[in-house]
Design an enzyme around this catalytic site. Structure first.
Site, PDB file in Angstrom:
ATOM      1  N   GLY A  13      41.919  -2.861  36.034  1.00 29.89           N
ATOM      2  CA  GLY A  13      41.071  -3.714  35.280  1.00 29.89           C
ATOM      3  C   GLY A  13      41.454  -3.402  33.731  1.00 29.89           C
ATOM      4  O   GLY A  13      40.593  -3.191  32.725  1.00 29.89           O
ATOM      5  N   ALA A  14      42.729  -3.477  33.348  1.00 30.01           N
ATOM      6  CA  ALA A  14      42.978  -2.834  31.995  1.00 30.01           C
ATOM      7  C   ALA A  14      43.208  -3.891  30.893  1.00 30.01           C
ATOM      8  O   ALA A  14      43.080  -3.554  29.809  1.00 30.01           O
ATOM      9  CB  ALA A  14      44.822  -2.477  32.072  1.00 30.01           C
ATOM     10  N   GLY A  16      40.245  -5.569  29.956  1.00 33.10           N
ATOM     11  CA  GLY A  16      39.039  -5.706  29.381  1.00 33.10           C
ATOM     12  C   GLY A  16      38.951  -4.732  28.125  1.00 33.10           C
ATOM     13  O   GLY A  16      39.919  -3.801  27.989  1.00 33.10           O
ATOM     14  N   ILE A  18      36.969  -2.035  27.730  1.00 32.80           N
ATOM     15  CA  ILE A  18      37.230  -0.452  27.992  1.00 32.80           C
ATOM     16  C   ILE A  18      38.768  -0.191  28.603  1.00 32.80           C
ATOM     17  O   ILE A  18      39.187   0.734  28.274  1.00 32.80           O
ATOM     18  CB  ILE A  18      36.145  -0.208  29.145  1.00 32.80           C
ATOM     19  CG1 ILE A  18      34.798  -0.258  28.304  1.00 32.80           C
ATOM     20  CG2 ILE A  18      36.120   1.343  29.684  1.00 32.80           C
ATOM     21  CD1 ILE A  18      33.534   0.202  29.261  1.00 32.80           C
ATOM     22  N   GLY A  19      39.126  -1.080  29.378  1.00 33.95           N
ATOM     23  CA  GLY A  19      40.610  -0.901  30.031  1.00 33.95           C
ATOM     24  C   GLY A  19      41.457  -0.685  28.981  1.00 33.95           C
ATOM     25  O   GLY A  19      42.415   0.108  29.182  1.00 33.95           O
ATOM     26  N   SER A 134      28.349   2.257  36.300  1.00 34.22           N
ATOM     27  CA  SER A 134      27.290   1.910  34.985  1.00 34.22           C
ATOM     28  C   SER A 134      26.114   2.780  35.122  1.00 34.22           C
ATOM     29  O   SER A 134      25.854   3.270  36.313  1.00 34.22           O
ATOM     30  CB  SER A 134      27.119   0.388  35.557  1.00 34.22           C
ATOM     31  OG  SER A 134      25.947  -0.072  34.597  1.00 34.22           O
ATOM     32  N   TYR A 147      24.508  -6.346  40.621  1.00 31.18           N
ATOM     33  CA  TYR A 147      25.414  -5.441  39.985  1.00 31.18           C
ATOM     34  C   TYR A 147      24.941  -4.201  40.225  1.00 31.18           C
ATOM     35  O   TYR A 147      25.808  -3.083  40.304  1.00 31.18           O
ATOM     36  CB  TYR A 147      25.316  -5.819  38.417  1.00 31.18           C
ATOM     37  CG  TYR A 147      26.461  -5.029  37.517  1.00 31.18           C
ATOM     38  CD1 TYR A 147      27.926  -5.333  37.514  1.00 31.18           C
ATOM     39  CD2 TYR A 147      25.720  -4.357  36.480  1.00 31.18           C
ATOM     40  CE1 TYR A 147      28.663  -4.394  36.620  1.00 31.18           C
ATOM     41  CE2 TYR A 147      26.535  -3.501  35.715  1.00 31.18           C
ATOM     42  CZ  TYR A 147      28.026  -3.631  36.020  1.00 31.18           C
ATOM     43  OH  TYR A 147      28.916  -2.833  35.052  1.00 31.18           O
TER      44      TYR A 147
END
Length: 237
Positions: A13-14, A16, A18-19, A134, A147
């Protein structure tokens, strides 16, 4: 004098916000960067920041693609699992297929990846894993129940799996960010102001706040930590 071999870090997930910050936090490593979409953003990041990195794409909702992906995965020293997306809406209005999609990305693909990497690694090879969950996985959120459910599942896995693989040179921890200032959390400014008024530290979190905590969890300074859930929320919850 021999140069120390670079660590190999997989970031799932790099692409995004945060990624991207995590990729920069581990910029001294050999990076394996996953994305389903956003490949051009990652190529630009690699070139712009002169990173030693290769792209390793996969659609995490496609079980066949995930199976091929994990079989081709090389041995790594670290895994940071950031992949996922939020889903807003009341439970009674949600299609159950939406829960299935969240589960595939946040839980099933995560477990299948870790299962494969751990099974193939040499016994004496140290592996550090950090899952980006989260705050809603801990306390729950109305209108984000699906979620919250999959994020809570991630935390249950981390706590149980840590007990199972500690003797095999594997550490696994999780972080639970609160309101981080990312495009996924973009709302009207009034909502941001309202949230900040409820946060004791008086500001939204940054992607760097999250990335630095992950970097710490993968460092020798955290070598006696596993099964730990670190909350990054400025005291909000």
């Amino acid at each position: 004098m021999h140069r120390q071999k670079a660590m190999k870090t997989l970031i799932v997930g790099a692409s995004g916000a945060i990624g991207r910050a995590v990729s920069l936090a581990f910029r001294e490593d050999e990076l394996i960067l996953h994305a389903n979409e956003g490949h051009e953003r990652l190529r630009h990041l690699i070139d712009e920041e002169n990173l030693s990195a290769e792209l390793f794409p996969c659609d995490l909702t496609d079980r066949g693609a995930v199976e091929s992906w994990v079989q081709e995965m090389p041995n790594v020293d670290r895994i940071v699992y950031v992949a996922g997306h939020a889903l807003h809406g009341l439970v009674v209005d949600q299609a159950i297929d939406e829960l299935d999609r969240l589960y595939e990305i946040h839980v099933r693909a995560m477990i299948r990846l870790i299962q494969s990497v751990v099974a193939k690694k040499p016994y004496d090879h140290q592996l550090d894993i950090v899952i980006v969950s989260s705050i809603w996985g801990e306390v729950g959120a109305a209108a984000e129940v699906f979620y919250s459910t999959v994020k809570a599942a991630q935390l249950g896995f981390v706590k149980a799996f840590a007990r199972e693989v500690g003797p095999f040179n594997v550490r696994i921890n999780a972080v639970t960010p609160g309101w981080i200032d990312t495009p996924m959390n973009d709302t009207v400014e009034e909502s941001k102001e309202s949230v900040m008024n409820d946060i004791p530290l008086g500001r939204l979190g940054t992607v760097e706040d999250v990335a630095k905590t992950i970097r710490f969890l993968c460092s020798p300074e955290a070598s006696y930590m596993t099964g730990t859930i670190l909350r990054i929320d400025g005291g909000w919850q």
